[in-house]
Design an enzyme around this catalytic site. Structure first.
Site, PDB file in Angstrom:
ATOM      1  N   CYS A  41       0.839  -1.199   0.000  1.00  0.00           N
ATOM      2  CA  CYS A  41       0.000   0.000   0.000  1.00  0.00           C
ATOM      3  C   CYS A  41       0.874   1.249   0.000  1.00  0.00           C
ATOM      4  O   CYS A  41       1.525   1.560   1.005  1.00  0.00           O
ATOM      5  CB  CYS A  41      -0.923  -0.025   1.214  1.00  0.00           C
ATOM      6  SG  CYS A  41      -1.768   1.526   1.549  1.00  0.00           S
ATOM      7  N   CYS A  44       0.041   3.983   2.570  1.00  0.00           N
ATOM      8  CA  CYS A  44       0.435   3.556   3.914  1.00  0.00           C
ATOM      9  C   CYS A  44       1.876   3.972   4.225  1.00  0.00           C
ATOM     10  O   CYS A  44       2.215   4.276   5.371  1.00  0.00           O
ATOM     11  CB  CYS A  44       0.313   2.035   4.051  1.00  0.00           C
ATOM     12  SG  CYS A  44      -1.359   1.392   3.842  1.00  0.00           S
TER      13      CYS A  44
END
Length: 290
Positions: A41, A44
């Site tokens: 991700c 993230c």
């Protein structure tokens, strides 16, 4: 694989084994911010270090627990995680608030300031909260530039829709919201924005705030003016004052405009993220209805 540095203070990895003790039970004493992430991700990788920075600044006022959704799918399912990054604040054993997407540092500090007070010995956090001053106009400019650089980052587009709403650009906010992919359509912030936009449509052609105040002062039973005043106050971040206008209509003219006051209150509750305020006004609404 984990990106949680065990040397960081107040940051820990959450697993099935420690969730009960280190998140639920621990939150009875200290709030726990839970960060759902994955190694693949990209947002993230932006959000994680910012959360860790804030955990250090707050110096134990909250703890940061990190959950790798790939490694701990049951925990992600239990929280109903649909996209990452998603962050939940757990306090007194319950989810108190949360958000999805990689918020900028200023908005993260604003989020925390609603629920967590820095402990003594954490002056950096107190000063940082005071300096979290990005204006809505600056946020729009920053997000537009970020989207131009990373057009595939859909979370940034939701952030832009929210920022456009804050500067009063209803049409722009609606356009950005409509263009979001399905995976973000049920994001809590998108749902809240949709409710705000529904309310904003009541102000098409409405007078400004000062004029509406004058009309209500001159005629407290001018329900149309009071209704528009309530909506305008709500959208201009004076939520309690706006809700008071709807309650006044509900008390004196419950059936006006096909029960508009009750509908306004329910719509307003959907736009607010202040659980205490919403609970208080829900009780007041119920006392007038039943």
């Amino acid at each position: 694989m984990t990106v949680t540095d065990s040397t960081l203070p107040h940051v820990f990895e959450v697993t099935q084994d420690n969730f009960e003790a280190d998140v639920l039970q621990a939150s009875l004493n200290t709030p726990v911010l839970v960060d759902f992430w994955a190694t693949w991700c990209e947002p993230c990788k932006t959000l994680g270090p910012l959360l860790e920075q804030l955990a250090a600044e707050y110096n134990g006022a909250f703890r940061l627990g990190k959950i790798d959704v790939d490694a701990h799918q049951q925990l992600a399912a239990m929280f109903g995680i649909r996209s990452i990054p998603t962050v939940m604040l757990v306090k007194d054993g319950q989810i108190l608030d949360g958000f999805a997407g990689a918020l900028p540092l200023g908005q993260l500090r604003e989020f925390l300031s609603r629920h967590v007070q820095p402990l003594e010995g954490a002056p950096a956090a107190e000063e940082a909260v005071a300096e979290a001053v990005e204006s809505p106009e600056d946020a729009v400019n920053r997000l537009q530039q970020a989207i131009a650089a990373e057009p595939n980052q859909d979370e940034l587009k939701l952030d832009l829709a929210l920022a456009l709403m804050r500067v009063g650009n209803v049409a722009g906010a609606q356009a950005e919201l409509d263009a979001l992919p399905a995976k973000l359509a049920t994001d809590a912030r998108a749902v809240r924005l949709r409710s705000q936009l529904d309310l904003a449509r009541a102000l098409d052609g409405a007078p400004d705030l000062a004029t509406l105040r004058q009309r209500v002062a001159a005629d407290p039973a001018d329900w149309a003016a009071r209704d528009q005043l309530g909506v305008r106050l709500l959208l201009e971040n004076d939520a309690a004052a706006g809700l008071d206008q709807f309650l006044a209509i509900l008390e004196k003219a419950r059936d006006w405009n096909d029960g508009a006051a009750k509908k306004r209150l329910l719509a307003a509750f959907a736009t607010l993220d202040d659980a205490e305020l919403v609970g208080r006004y829900r009780r007041r609404m119920a006392s007038l209805l039943f």
